[in-house]
Design an enzyme around this catalytic site. Structure first.
Site, PDB file in Angstrom:
ATOM      1  N   GLY A  21      -4.572   0.585   1.495  1.00 26.86           N
ATOM      2  CA  GLY A  21      -4.612  -0.573   2.480  1.00 26.86           C
ATOM      3  C   GLY A  21      -3.938  -1.207   1.759  1.00 26.86           C
ATOM      4  N   TYR A  22      -3.287  -0.843   0.262  1.00 32.62           N
ATOM      5  CA  TYR A  22      -1.995  -1.367  -0.485  1.00 32.62           C
ATOM      6  C   TYR A  22      -0.799  -1.152   0.440  1.00 32.62           C
ATOM      7  CZ  TYR A  22       1.295  -2.554  -3.732  1.00 32.62           C
ATOM      8  OH  TYR A  22       2.647  -3.131  -4.363  1.00 32.62           O
ATOM      9  N   ALA A  23      -0.756   0.940   0.446  1.00 32.70           N
ATOM     10  CA  ALA A  23       0.160   0.589   1.247  1.00 32.70           C
ATOM     11  C   ALA A  23       0.526   0.177   2.189  1.00 32.70           C
ATOM     12  CB  ALA A  23       0.627   2.318   1.828  1.00 32.70           C
TER      13      ALA A  23
END
Ligand code: NJP
Length: 240
Positions: free
Chosen positions: A161-163
């Site tokens: 989810g960060y990317a």
């Protein structure tokens, strides 16, 4: 002393995620360059520590405005418009720095609540800041906005989810930049590279932090992009 000859003398700047790491370093550098800084994060002690450092560096002449805030509370972000507008009538610089790393794991193993946290902090909060603060940035003679992205935007295994949220952030910022291209407001993204912070340590627990630059060592680009004579727009700028 207040630095009335600094590169940001008289400018009013809001920095999110200013309780530690890169945001705290940018806050101290902006204050040293003469800006009045408005600092947000959830950790009051961290914000106060940054304010203490700003006061000490200026012999008590400069101080920050502290706004403890959870970026997952959208209505609290909306209130910034009236609070900043009422006191300053404008906002010269917005630094959308706050971010969340989340779990380093397979896409299929991310917990729904953690996924939502990433969407909330890395994407929705920055949209809500844009929505709340665009009018005040346009009141400035040379409004400047910058948001923190990463080399893993575009997608990278296990960065989940960060990317994904940083990829969406880039698209959102570019969309907004295009909309603002006929105005005095200049909008960019900053890729800081690897920096010695708690987020980096969480992502690379085996890494020797001493091999990385400190947050204080990467603040030049934040000053450059905040200056009134900097006309860079809709770029991804590397901090180093
Ligand atoms: O992160 P960290 P960095 N509401 O974890 C705040 C990007 N980046 O300085 O609320 C309000 O030390 C949190 O405050 P608190 C990265 O993606 C970094 O390393 O008190 N605030 C704290 O002040 C991020 O966008 C590297 O916990 C919230 C701050 O965010 C930016 O640089 C590499 C919040 C996070 O401090 C700063 O990262 C790269 C909430 N709900 C990109 N949640 C790197 N360090 O190497 C968090 O490519 N915050």
């Amino acid at each position: 002393m207040t630095n009335d000859r600094g590169r940001l003398a008289g400018r009013v700047a809001l920095i999110t995620g200013a309780s530690r790491g890169i945001g705290a370093a940018v806050a101290k550098r902006y204050a040293a360059e003469g800006a009045h800084v408005i600092l947000t994060a959830r950790t009051v002690a961290g914000l106060e520590e940054v304010d203490d450092a700003i006061r000490a560096a200026s012999n008590g002449q400069a101080q920050a405005t502290l706004v403890p805030l959870d970026l997952q509370q959208g209505e609290e972000i909306d209130k910034l418009n009236a609070a900043i507008g009422g006191r300053f009538g404008k906002l010269d610089v917005l630094v959308g720095n706050a971010g969340l790393l989340g779990e380093m794991t397979f896409m299929a193993q991310i917990e729904p609540e953690r996924w939502q946290d990433l969407i909330d902090v890395n994407l929705t909060a920055n949209w809500r800041l844009i929505r709340a603060l665009q009018p005040l940035l346009l009141e400035s003679d040379a409004g400047r906005a910058m948001f923190l992205t990463t080399g893993v935007a575009g997608g990278r295994a296990y960065w989940g989810g960060y990317a994904v949220t940083k990829t969406a952030l880039e698209a959102m910022v570019r969309t907004w930049a295009e909309e603002m291209s006929e105005t005095a407001l200049k909008i960019n993204l900053i890729n800081p590279g690897a920096v010695r912070t708690s987020m980096r340590a969480d992502a690379y627990p085996g890494e020797d932090p001493e091999t990385l630059p400190t947050p204080d060592e990467i603040t030049d680009v934040f000053v450059e992009l905040a200056e009134t004579n900097c006309l860079r727009h809709s770029e991804i700028v590397n901090a180093r």
